[in-house]
Write a protein that holds these residues in place. Structure first.
Motif, short mmCIF file in Angstrom:
data_model
loop_
_atom_site.label_atom_id
_atom_site.label_comp_id
_atom_site.label_asym_id
_atom_site.label_seq_id
_atom_site.Cartn_x
_atom_site.Cartn_y
_atom_site.Cartn_z
N THR A 198 -2.40 5.54 8.87
CA THR A 198 -1.37 6.51 8.24
C THR A 198 -1.58 6.94 6.83
N ILE A 199 -1.38 8.40 6.40
CA ILE A 199 -1.74 8.60 4.95
C ILE A 199 -0.32 8.71 4.37
N LEU A 257 -6.38 10.80 -10.00
CA LEU A 257 -5.57 10.50 -8.84
C LEU A 257 -6.01 8.99 -8.25
N PRO A 258 -5.00 8.02 -8.46
CA PRO A 258 -5.38 6.67 -8.06
C PRO A 258 -5.22 6.67 -6.64
N ALA A 259 -5.62 5.80 -6.00
CA ALA A 259 -5.64 5.48 -4.64
C ALA A 259 -6.03 4.22 -4.09
N THR A 260 -5.53 3.90 -2.99
CA THR A 260 -5.88 2.51 -2.41
C THR A 260 -5.81 2.44 -0.98
N VAL A 304 -3.51 5.33 0.92
CA VAL A 304 -2.42 5.65 -0.33
C VAL A 304 -2.64 6.35 -1.28
N TRP A 305 -2.01 7.28 -1.75
CA TRP A 305 -2.34 8.32 -2.83
C TRP A 305 -1.39 8.00 -3.93
N GLU A 314 1.98 -2.77 -3.57
CA GLU A 314 3.20 -2.08 -2.70
C GLU A 314 2.73 -1.86 -1.46
N ALA A 315 1.34 -1.46 -1.22
CA ALA A 315 0.78 -1.35 0.03
C ALA A 315 0.73 -2.28 1.08
#
Length: 240
Positions: free
Chosen positions: A35-36, A154-157, A184-185, A217-218
């Motif tokens: 999921t995004i 834009l941070p992402a993981t 995750v964005w 958090e993710a």
């Protein structure tokens, strides 16, 4: 001759390894439930045709090709090291172009190439702790790119369960087939064009904190342990 040396010297072996790596990424994506999370900011910039700087930790490279919208040009900053070239060839299977260089060592040419890409409307991707660490500590290079280009970061993981963490310096994360995962964005981070040294350091810390928070958090939502950033006293040792 060891396997690593044979791979390094054989174009055929390198090509096969990168093809298998891309195949594995597709296998994990197709068999898992992904999921995004918070994809709105990136989608809005894509829809408006506005370039931005994608930032993610080196240890989360594996599944990042799946967070990107197909057909949108992006140029990833990849080091000249052997592992960097393997990464470049692997992500090329997903239509991702590369800029060879570093934001820390001899990075003038890479900086100019990234600014040229952003000015032309293409996004760039940077691992702020690459190519050699310290782990999960952002260098100043990404802040310089953001300030000079005027483009947001834009941070992402990503996170997944089940997943393995390797013993490498970056604690490289490997999602397993049939995993449940998140792409995750984070929120955009802007660096003012007139930022002074203190403002640039504040922006660097903001990017680092955002990436670490997103990742922790993710991982927590998926119920897996999250690696710790390298100790602050390791930064000087890495840079010396």
């Amino acid at each position: 001759m060891g396997l690593a040396k044979r791979i390094g010297k054989s174009e055929t072996l390198r090509g096969a390894l990168c093809w298998l790596g891309a195949l594995y990424i597709r296998l994990v994506a197709l068999t898992g439930r992904w999921t995004i999370v918070n994809g709105g900011p990136a989608a809005a910039l894509w829809d408006e045709g506005r370039p931005f700087i994608l930032a993610f930790w080196h240890g989360r490279i594996l599944m990042m090709p799946r967070i990107w919208r197909p057909g949108v040009p992006i140029n990833m900053l990849i080091s000249q090291h052997r592992d960097g070239q393997l990464i470049a060839r692997t992500v090329s299977h997903f239509g991702i172009d590369t800029i060879v260089g570093s934001t820390s060592r001899g990075g003038g040419a890479a900086l100019r190439a990234m600014l040229k890409s952003l000015k032309s409307g293409q996004c760039v991707g940077i691992t702020p702790d690459g190519p050699r660490g310290p782990r999960m500590r952002a260098t100043a290079g990404i802040v310089a790119v953001a300030r000079l280009s005027g483009c947001p970061v834009l941070p992402a993981t990503w996170a997944a369960r089940p997943r393995r963490l390797l013993g490498s310096w970056d604690r490289f994360a490997v999602a397993l087939p049939f995993a449940r995962g998140e792409l995750v964005w984070g929120a955009p981070i802007h660096v003012p064009a007139d930022a002074d040294a203190a403002g640039l350091e504040q922006a660097r810390q903001q990017i680092e904190a955002a990436l670490n928070a997103l990742t922790a958090e993710a991982d927590a939502r998926l119920g897996v342990d999250s690696p710790e950033p390298a100790p602050l006293d390791a930064i000087g040792a890495e840079e010396s």
